[in-house]
Design an enzyme around this catalytic site. Structure first.
Site, PDB file in Angstrom:
ATOM      1  N   TYR A 144      -7.962  -5.757   4.480  1.00 13.07           N
ATOM      2  CA  TYR A 144      -6.867  -6.403   4.271  1.00 13.07           C
ATOM      3  C   TYR A 144      -5.978  -6.167   5.753  1.00 13.07           C
ATOM      4  O   TYR A 144      -5.426  -7.269   6.192  1.00 13.07           O
ATOM      5  CB  TYR A 144      -6.029  -5.756   2.984  1.00 13.07           C
ATOM      6  CG  TYR A 144      -4.640  -6.186   3.191  1.00 13.07           C
ATOM      7  CD1 TYR A 144      -4.404  -7.394   2.745  1.00 13.07           C
ATOM      8  CD2 TYR A 144      -3.429  -5.130   3.385  1.00 13.07           C
ATOM      9  CE1 TYR A 144      -2.991  -7.895   2.761  1.00 13.07           C
ATOM     10  CE2 TYR A 144      -2.266  -5.710   3.514  1.00 13.07           C
ATOM     11  CZ  TYR A 144      -1.654  -6.963   3.101  1.00 13.07           C
ATOM     12  OH  TYR A 144      -0.585  -7.397   2.904  1.00 13.07           O
TER      13      TYR A 144
ATOM     14  N   ARG B 203       6.261   7.301   1.009  1.00 13.12           N
ATOM     15  CA  ARG B 203       6.304   5.868   1.580  1.00 13.12           C
ATOM     16  C   ARG B 203       7.701   5.479   1.706  1.00 13.12           C
ATOM     17  O   ARG B 203       8.616   6.064   1.011  1.00 13.12           O
ATOM     18  CB  ARG B 203       5.539   4.980   0.426  1.00 13.12           C
ATOM     19  CG  ARG B 203       3.949   5.152   0.099  1.00 13.12           C
ATOM     20  CD  ARG B 203       3.569   4.775   1.456  1.00 13.12           C
ATOM     21  NE  ARG B 203       1.817   4.934   1.307  1.00 13.12           N
ATOM     22  CZ  ARG B 203       1.212   6.037   1.393  1.00 13.12           C
ATOM     23  NH1 ARG B 203       1.991   6.878   1.887  1.00 13.12           N
ATOM     24  NH2 ARG B 203      -0.081   6.094   1.429  1.00 13.12           N
TER      25      ARG B 203
HETATM   26  N1  UDP Z   1       0.646   5.491  -6.328  1.00 16.46           N
HETATM   27  C1  UDP Z   1       0.370   6.248  -7.395  1.00 16.46           C
HETATM   28  N2  UDP Z   1      -0.013   5.927  -8.725  1.00 16.46           N
HETATM   29  C2  UDP Z   1      -0.096   4.607  -8.773  1.00 16.46           C
HETATM   30  C3  UDP Z   1      -0.051   3.699  -7.675  1.00 16.46           C
HETATM   31  C4  UDP Z   1       0.432   4.264  -6.586  1.00 16.46           C
HETATM   32  O1  UDP Z   1       0.464   7.564  -7.264  1.00 16.46           O
HETATM   33  O2  UDP Z   1      -0.645   4.324  -9.849  1.00 16.46           O
HETATM   34  C5  UDP Z   1       0.909   5.964  -5.053  1.00 16.46           C
HETATM   35  C6  UDP Z   1       0.209   5.720  -3.996  1.00 16.46           C
HETATM   36  O3  UDP Z   1      -0.954   6.589  -3.876  1.00 16.46           O
HETATM   37  C7  UDP Z   1       1.039   5.381  -2.771  1.00 16.46           C
HETATM   38  C8  UDP Z   1       2.432   5.004  -3.319  1.00 16.46           C
HETATM   39  O4  UDP Z   1       2.219   5.443  -4.734  1.00 16.46           O
HETATM   40  O5  UDP Z   1       1.083   6.692  -2.109  1.00 16.46           O
HETATM   41  C9  UDP Z   1       2.617   3.476  -3.043  1.00 16.46           C
HETATM   42  O6  UDP Z   1       1.629   2.696  -3.590  1.00 16.46           O
HETATM   43  P1  UDP Z   1       1.509   1.323  -3.583  1.00 16.46           P
HETATM   44  O7  UDP Z   1      -0.048   1.065  -4.100  1.00 16.46           O
HETATM   45  O8  UDP Z   1       2.607   0.827  -4.548  1.00 16.46           O
HETATM   46  O9  UDP Z   1       1.745   0.837  -2.249  1.00 16.46           O
HETATM   47  P2  UDP Z   1       1.026   1.100  -1.082  1.00 16.46           P
HETATM   48  O10 UDP Z   1       1.457   2.196  -0.362  1.00 16.46           O
HETATM   49  O11 UDP Z   1      -0.592   1.426  -1.203  1.00 16.46           O
HETATM   50  O12 UDP Z   1       0.888  -0.246  -0.004  1.00 16.46           O
END
Ligand code: UDP
Length: 329
Positions: A141, A221
């Site tokens: 991606y 994040r």
């Molecule tokens: N995350 C989590 N549980 C979930 C989905 C996401 O703990 O069910 C965590 C993930 O590991 C990351 C943060 O939340 O650290 C944000 O994840 P998301 O998928 O929203 O966005 P990304 O940072 O991957 O673009």
């Protein structure tokens, strides 16, 4: 005033940009396959249903609507899927984008705003991430997005294109008027998943990793409100000059941990969120926080939402009003 083609304008971020562009008096045409986008997310008289793998359709739209700028949101965005099915990502995010760029070039449309991503940086060692941080993506991606950035630099140089590559961190929230918001199938993003758990529509939120080297052990994040993202697109579009290359990070410059986001949802909704502590998700860096100083200095952009609770509040309003997402509209 511009005639703007917005690809992927029926998607989450695209629809918020479309709403803003229309409010500011631009002529907008949304080009969206509706594979992931939602018909109800954009005004019906602005929507053209079409795929990016149809260059003849794109040619026709550019000509008929006298398009003079393109804001390109259309892309596949599931990082995990990009690892198992890279062909799908390179085909759509790279090949189809190159096709779109060729249609634009032939018709001398030389202003282009591109949805890039923090995923182009991979796992940087130093925080916050600036635009000078090396871009070393760790999944297809991110690699597909970086490849487009590289092609754009060459187009700018050779064909005098003005482009902006906007590298989003974690897009979140919904329009404060409650009419549009986040509705993905499947949903993988943290904030909507926590809200769905708070609403009892999911049994719990699983925390992906509690042993990270962060203050509370969970990933950190940089969550940026989708309306602030939309504003950045408009600013960039209005300031672009021929041949100019803009690269900007878009975040609020402050990170929140998964546990802090859960606490924010509990505070906003007044509901307890059931939690399951799970293992790390492959490919997740412990901390990703943006420096957005460059766009603040150069374009005068400033996020209006700088607090996670304010962001969650708008997402909560959307989910409350549309418990089934766009199916309720
Ligand atoms: N995350 C989590 N549980 C979930 C989905 C996401 O703990 O069910 C965590 C993930 O590991 C990351 C943060 O939340 O650290 C944000 O994840 P998301 O998928 O929203 O966005 P990304 O940072 O991957 O673009």
């Amino acid at each position: 005033m511009s005639n703007i083609l917005v690809t992927g304008g029926a998607g989450y971020i695209g629809s918020h940009a479309v709403k803003l562009f229309l409010e500011r008096g631009h002529h907008v045409w949304v080009y969206d396959s509706l594979v992931y986008g939602h018909r109800a997310a954009v005004p019906a008289d602005r929507l053209i249903v079409g795929d990016l793998n149809e260059p003849h359709r794109i040619d026709q739209v550019l000509l008929e609507k006298r398009i003079d700028a393109c804001v390109h949101f259309a892309a596949f965005t599931y990082v995990g899927e990009s690892v198992t099915n890279p062909a799908k990502y390179y085909q759509n995010n790279l090949v189809n984008t190159l096709n779109l760029m060729e249609c634009l070039r032939k018709q001398k449309v030389a202003r282009f705003i591109f949805s890039s991503t923090a995923a182009t940086y991979g796992m940087p060692e130093t925080m916050p991430i600036t635009e000078a941080t090396p871009q070393v993506p760790i999944n297809p991606y991110g690699a597909s997005k970086l490849a487009v950035e590289r092609a754009l630099a060459d187009y700018a140089h050779a064909y005098q294109w003005g482009f902006a590559a906007l590298r989003y961190f974690n897009a979140s929230g919904a329009h404060p008027d409650g009419t549009i918001g986040e509705d993905h199938t499947p949903e993988t993003h943290l904030i909507p998943l926590i809200i769905l758990a708070a609403m009892g529509k999911r049994p719990q939120i699983e925390i992906f990793g509690t042993d990270y080297p962060t203050p509370d052990g969970t990933c950190v994040r940089d969550y940026i409100h989708v309306c602030d993202l939309a504003e950045a697109h408009l600013l960039a579009l209005e300031k672009l000059q021929p041949g100019q290359q803009m690269h900007y990070n878009l975040g609020i410059g402050r990170g929140y941990s998964v546990r802090e986001v859960i606490a924010a949802v509990e505070a906003v909704t007044g509901k307890k969120v059931p939690i399951k502590e799970g293992p790390r998700r492959a490919g997740d860096p412990p901390v990703l926080v943006a420096s957005s100083d460059k766009i603040q200095k150069e374009l005068g952009w400033k996020p209006r939402y700088s607090d996670i609770k304010a962001i969650v509040e708008t997402a909560w309003n959307w989910h409350k009003a549309h418990p089934k997402g766009y199916k309720d509209k």
